[in-house]
Write a protein that holds these residues in place. Structure first.
Motif, PDB file in Angstrom:
ATOM      1  N   LYS A  28       0.852  -1.194   0.000  1.00  0.00           N
ATOM      2  CA  LYS A  28       0.000   0.000   0.000  1.00  0.00           C
ATOM      3  C   LYS A  28       0.881   1.235   0.000  1.00  0.00           C
ATOM      4  O   LYS A  28       1.963   1.237   0.585  1.00  0.00           O
ATOM      5  CB  LYS A  28      -0.888   0.033   1.240  1.00  0.00           C
ATOM      6  N   THR A  29       0.402   2.275  -0.658  1.00  0.00           N
ATOM      7  CA  THR A  29       1.177   3.505  -0.723  1.00  0.00           C
ATOM      8  C   THR A  29       0.232   4.702  -0.748  1.00  0.00           C
ATOM      9  O   THR A  29      -0.959   4.564  -1.000  1.00  0.00           O
ATOM     10  CB  THR A  29       2.092   3.508  -1.967  1.00  0.00           C
ATOM     11  N   HIS A  30       0.788   5.866  -0.498  1.00  0.00           N
ATOM     12  CA  HIS A  30       0.030   7.117  -0.578  1.00  0.00           C
ATOM     13  C   HIS A  30       0.317   7.766  -1.921  1.00  0.00           C
ATOM     14  O   HIS A  30       1.470   7.843  -2.350  1.00  0.00           O
ATOM     15  CB  HIS A  30       0.430   8.072   0.553  1.00  0.00           C
ATOM     16  N   GLY A  35      -1.100  12.633   1.952  1.00  0.00           N
ATOM     17  CA  GLY A  35      -1.263  11.305   2.510  1.00  0.00           C
ATOM     18  C   GLY A  35      -2.689  10.841   2.652  1.00  0.00           C
ATOM     19  O   GLY A  35      -2.970   9.899   3.385  1.00  0.00           O
ATOM     20  N   LYS A  38      -4.846   6.756  -0.953  1.00  0.00           N
ATOM     21  CA  LYS A  38      -4.051   5.533  -0.893  1.00  0.00           C
ATOM     22  C   LYS A  38      -4.306   4.678  -2.125  1.00  0.00           C
ATOM     23  O   LYS A  38      -5.370   4.734  -2.728  1.00  0.00           O
ATOM     24  CB  LYS A  38      -4.418   4.716   0.352  1.00  0.00           C
ATOM     25  N   TYR A  40      -2.956   0.566  -3.909  1.00  0.00           N
ATOM     26  CA  TYR A  40      -2.344  -0.722  -3.613  1.00  0.00           C
ATOM     27  C   TYR A  40      -1.829  -1.329  -4.917  1.00  0.00           C
ATOM     28  O   TYR A  40      -2.417  -2.256  -5.451  1.00  0.00           O
ATOM     29  CB  TYR A  40      -3.390  -1.625  -2.979  1.00  0.00           C
TER      30      TYR A  40
END
Length: 172
Positions: A28-30, A35, A38, A40
């Motif tokens: 998972k990342t922003h 932020g 998100k 994935y």
């Protein structure tokens, strides 16, 4: 251990078969600097390439092969077993969709003329699925450090995590 796994998999192929190994990265990342957004992504890299080629940006680097859905956080449901299980089911069902094509080709293989001009029977395989601890817990269907056996690889009891002198059975 990856070299041993590679050798064992290669030994199972027919005489003219060649492995085509994928290394998959799921994390998972922003997507925004604030932020709040998100994603994935699932990134694939060719395990057959030398590390100095496959782990760079550009032609030798990884390619985005899919996106996994993120189940939204729900403060009323968070931490409940049923909600945790929902997240795991969504992850596994989504990931299995990504693997449908490779599952068929890994069983049958396919003919391909390689860069050196030689026709080979290629068998794709997932050599490594790389993820951080959070994703490994989802993959192994465990509840992280709250589990009786929190290791995603073996069945070491939580109270024995610091004992490195004992070998525990691997998860299956």
């Amino acid at each position: 251990w990856t070299g041993d796994r590679w050798w064992n998999l290669q030994s199972l192929l027919p005489e003219n078969g060649a492995p085509f190994a994928f290394i998959l990265y799921a994390d998972k990342t922003h997507l925004s600097t604030a932020g709040t957004v998100k994603a994935y992504p699932v990134i694939a890299r060719c395990g057959n390439l030398p590390v100095n080629i496959r782990n760079v940006d550009g032609p030798g680097g990884g390619r985005l092969v899919g996106w996994l859905p993120i189940v939204p956080e729900d403060s009323d449901e968070d931490g409940k077993l049923s909600y945790t299980n929902l997240k795991r089911v969504v992850w596994h069902e989504s990931f299995s969709i990504l693997l449908v094509t490779i599952m068929v080709l890994s069983a049958t293989g396919f003919a391909h003329e390689c860069y050196d001009g030689i026709q080979r029977w290629i068998f794709p395989l997932i050599l490594i699925l790389s993820a951080d601890y959070e994703e490994q817990c989802v993959m192994a269907l465990i509840r992280g450090l709250n589990s009786a056996c929190p290791c995603p690889i073996c069945l070491v009891p939580r109270e024995e995590l610091t004992d490195h002198s004992t070998t525990y059975p691997k998860r299956t």
